[in-house]
Design an enzyme around this catalytic site. Structure first.
Site, PDB file in Angstrom:
ATOM      1  N   MET A   1       4.726 -16.860   1.311  1.00 53.67           N
ATOM      2  CA  MET A   1       3.359 -16.827   0.831  1.00 53.67           C
ATOM      3  C   MET A   1       3.391 -16.343  -0.617  1.00 53.67           C
ATOM      4  O   MET A   1       3.876 -15.256  -0.902  1.00 53.67           O
ATOM      5  CB  MET A   1       2.531 -15.882   1.704  1.00 53.67           C
ATOM      6  CG  MET A   1       1.095 -15.749   1.312  1.00 53.67           C
ATOM      7  SD  MET A   1       0.069 -14.770   2.476  1.00 53.67           S
ATOM      8  CE  MET A   1       1.220 -13.953   3.537  1.00 53.67           C
TER       9      MET A   1
ATOM     10  N   TYR B   1       1.326  -3.951   1.320  1.00 49.75           N
ATOM     11  CA  TYR B   1       1.260  -5.412   1.229  1.00 49.75           C
ATOM     12  C   TYR B   1       0.355  -6.023   2.294  1.00 49.75           C
ATOM     13  O   TYR B   1      -0.062  -5.367   3.231  1.00 49.75           O
ATOM     14  CB  TYR B   1       2.638  -6.059   1.191  1.00 49.75           C
ATOM     15  CG  TYR B   1       3.604  -5.931   2.341  1.00 49.75           C
ATOM     16  CD1 TYR B   1       3.242  -5.593   3.626  1.00 49.75           C
ATOM     17  CD2 TYR B   1       4.962  -6.226   2.121  1.00 49.75           C
ATOM     18  CE1 TYR B   1       4.158  -5.542   4.653  1.00 49.75           C
ATOM     19  CE2 TYR B   1       5.894  -6.175   3.135  1.00 49.75           C
ATOM     20  CZ  TYR B   1       5.490  -5.822   4.400  1.00 49.75           C
ATOM     21  OH  TYR B   1       6.419  -5.772   5.411  1.00 49.75           O
ATOM     22  N   GLU B   2       0.019  -7.263   2.087  1.00 51.00           N
ATOM     23  CA  GLU B   2      -0.996  -7.982   2.885  1.00 51.00           C
ATOM     24  C   GLU B   2      -2.360  -7.306   2.812  1.00 51.00           C
ATOM     25  O   GLU B   2      -3.119  -7.292   3.789  1.00 51.00           O
ATOM     26  CB  GLU B   2      -0.551  -8.129   4.347  1.00 51.00           C
ATOM     27  CG  GLU B   2       0.649  -9.015   4.538  1.00 51.00           C
ATOM     28  CD  GLU B   2       0.464 -10.401   3.941  1.00 51.00           C
ATOM     29  OE1 GLU B   2      -0.670 -10.883   3.889  1.00 51.00           O
ATOM     30  OE2 GLU B   2       1.477 -10.987   3.506  1.00 51.00           O
ATOM     31  N   GLY B   3      -2.689  -6.761   1.660  1.00 49.86           N
ATOM     32  CA  GLY B   3      -3.944  -6.048   1.480  1.00 49.86           C
ATOM     33  C   GLY B   3      -3.757  -4.586   1.792  1.00 49.86           C
ATOM     34  O   GLY B   3      -3.453  -4.221   2.928  1.00 49.86           O
TER      35      GLY B   3
END
Length: 571
Positions: free
Chosen positions: A161, A429-431
């Site tokens: 991603m 990570y991932e928000g």
């Protein structure tokens, strides 16, 4: 490092606590019977324990390296990845039409939990591919699905991603990577991406990058971003890796942990890409991948917490220090009250976080199986809580693991510190967990708090039903839910800035109450006597009370945060 996947906990939670039976009773998952569940959990546990866990320490000491433009992974990682891919674990919940196993996402989540506990650096790889599979299933053209999904489901190819850029971290709308249409229907992708986990490696035949980029007519902000498939090797006419694409790894990040996971700075230099979904609708497509990835990152935290707990318990059972304070004790530090407190808290927090994550996974499965909006709303509401509490638990439990080891926890050779270093990034990570909290009190409250109140109703109904047997424990859970209800009502009346100021403690308080709810359910299912009941008693009596102070902080408003000026902060 020795590791034993907690299969009994998974079975108990699935059978008695998080409502997994409803998933297997749907038409979509009717073939997932008890024997199938048992086989999946036991075989995945065997792989995690015997194949993946032995790679944990080596991945830390001998991390991935970039040599002459080629990323070399840690010794043994290729064999470990092959075991994951050849076992079908990458495509466990993928569509059978494209080579997936078609099993519930809840089982995929359970397997990811095991892999994370065994070796997070390697377990991160299939997680990213699974997110890409879901995004392509939902948004890609039929031709792209036919080409990529079988390879991704089999693990022959892996997925990444690509969102973050040097100037565009949490502000995804600031993405500057460009996409220009070619004459043949492809696009030329130019730009730089950073923090790309497993952005390149030598464990699989191709690396398939999902890249956010902006077309020439793309509007500023997130509404002008499109999503593109940009493979490392361009597939030939037979669907096999062909010529190298115009992309390269600039460098690998030097991190405090996760050394075995290559985190790449990627440069796209007019690379060939294919659009995924509609023009300027890239964020919607990417969010399909990100939403489940956020839950799975929470599960990474739970898995690492499990590994750190087991590591600390093993040490406490063998470390002799002083005279045992209890009669007929083990004669080791596990007999001391404070060590016992830390170990029980590690176990209780891990169990609660796992229950919340699996409950969210069940909601995702029910949403897919029934198409009902309520299940989709439940999954959406639980996701930020599961992500944040799971990762916070991983960090807290790993830190306690170091403390249990005492001075030896600060010495790298014991391996205790690795759990703490590896898991630290999961709350980022991932928000970040702060962003998850802001999402919870803003977007997830756009229903007027309906889903929050539905969950609180369930918690109170369960507590009320077992008051006769569980007395003080049930009263405590019911009372905590009422306090949380009042705080939620207050929150809904506030401006966003005041909500945001208290978002993190509010989210933590909601997790505390949910954790107590699932512990109480476990005690009820056990019959009121046994280790799960005692674990529930510890959590409800010693951990749940934190919700009260958290909710007081959540309702303090934003004004106090700005009373101290920037100049004062710097003085």
């Amino acid at each position: 490092m020795p590791f034993a996947a907690p299969v009994r906990d998974f079975r108990f939670l699935l059978d008695h606590v998080v409502g997994f039976k409803a998933v297997t009773e749907t038409e979509r998952f009717a073939d997932t019977d008890d024997d199938t569940v048992g086989a999946i959990l036991s075989e995945a546990a065997k792989m995690a324990d015997e194949v993946i866990a032995p790679l944990q320490r080596n991945g830390d000491l001998n991390g991935a390296v970039l040599e002459n433009g080629v990323v070399r992974t840690s010794p043994g990682f290729k064999d470990g990845y092959d075991a994951i891919a050849n076992g079908g674990w990458v495509g466990i919940s993928g569509n059978p039409e494209y080579g997936g196993m078609g099993l519930p996402f809840t089982l995929a989540a359970s397997v990811n939990d095991m892999l994370s506990g065994a070796c997070l650096a390697l377990g991160l790889n299939p997680l990213l591919t699974q997110g890409q599979i879901e995004a392509l299933e939902a948004h890609a053209s039929d031709a792209m699905k036919d080409l990529y999904l079988p390879k991704l489901n089999s693990g022959e190819w892996t997925g990444t991603m690509n969102l973050t850029e040097p100037q565009a971290g949490s502000d995804v709308g600031a993405v500057a990577t460009k996409a220009v249409a070619n004459d043949d229907g492809t696009y030329a992708i130019t730009g730089q991406k950073i923090y790309i986990s497993w952005g390149d490696h030598d464990v699989a035949g191709n690396v398939c990058h999902l890249v956010l980029a902006r077309l020439p007519d793309g509007k500023p902000g997130t509404k002008g971003i499109s999503l593109f498939m940009v493979p490392k090797f361009i597939p030939d006419d037979d669907g096999n890796p062909g010529k190298a694409n115009d992309l390269r790894v600039v460098s690998l990040e030097h991190k405090m942990g996760l050394h075995g996971s290559p985190t790449c700075v990627m440069s796209y230099e007019g690379a060939t890409g294919w659009i995924v979904g509609e023009e300027h609708a890239g964020m919607a497509a990417m969010f399909t991948m990100m939403n489940n990835a956020r839950l799975l990152v929470g599960i990474q935290g739970v898995g690492v917490a499990e590994g750190a707990y087991q590591h600390a318990l093993a040490y406490a059972l063998e470390r002799k220090q002083g005279r045992s304070p209890i009669e007929n004790g083990q004669g080791t530090i596990v007999d001391f009250a404070d060590v016992r407190r830390m170990l029980i808290q590690m176990k209780a927090e891990t169990y609660a976080a796992r229950a919340i994550a699996l409950a969210c996974s069940v909601a995702i499965d029910m949403s897919h199986a029934t198409g009902e909006d309520e299940w989709e709303a439940r999954a959406a509401f639980l996701t930020p809580i599961a992500k944040s509490y799971g990762t916070d638990t991983g960090i807290k439990v790993s830190e306690l693991g170091v403390q249990v080891h005492g001075g030896m926890g600060y010495v790298e050779e014991t391996g205790a510190a690795q759990y703490s270093r590896d898991v630290r990034v999961t709350s980022i990570y991932e928000g970040t967990n702060g962003i998850q909290a802001m999402d919870l009190v803003a977007r997830k409250m756009m229903d007027g708090g309906d889903m929050a109140f539905r969950l609180l109703d369930e918690i109170e109904t369960d507590a009320e039903a077992c008051r006769g047997t569980f007395g003080d424990m049930a009263d405590a859970v019911f009372g905590a839910a009422e306090t949380l209800r009042e705080a939620t009502e207050w929150l809904l009346e506030q401006e966003l800035q005041d909500r945001f100021a208290g978002a993190v403690p509010y989210q933590a308080a909601f997790a505390r109450v949910l954790g107590a709810h699932f512990h109480l359910r476990s005690a009820v299912a056990e019959g009121g006597e046994g280790p799960r009941t005692e674990l529930a008693r510890f959590y409800i009596e010693r951990v749940l009370p934190e919700h009260d102070s958290l909710l007081k902080a959540a309702q303090a408003g934003a004004e106090g945060l700005y009373g101290l000026s920037v100049e004062a902060l710097a003085s």
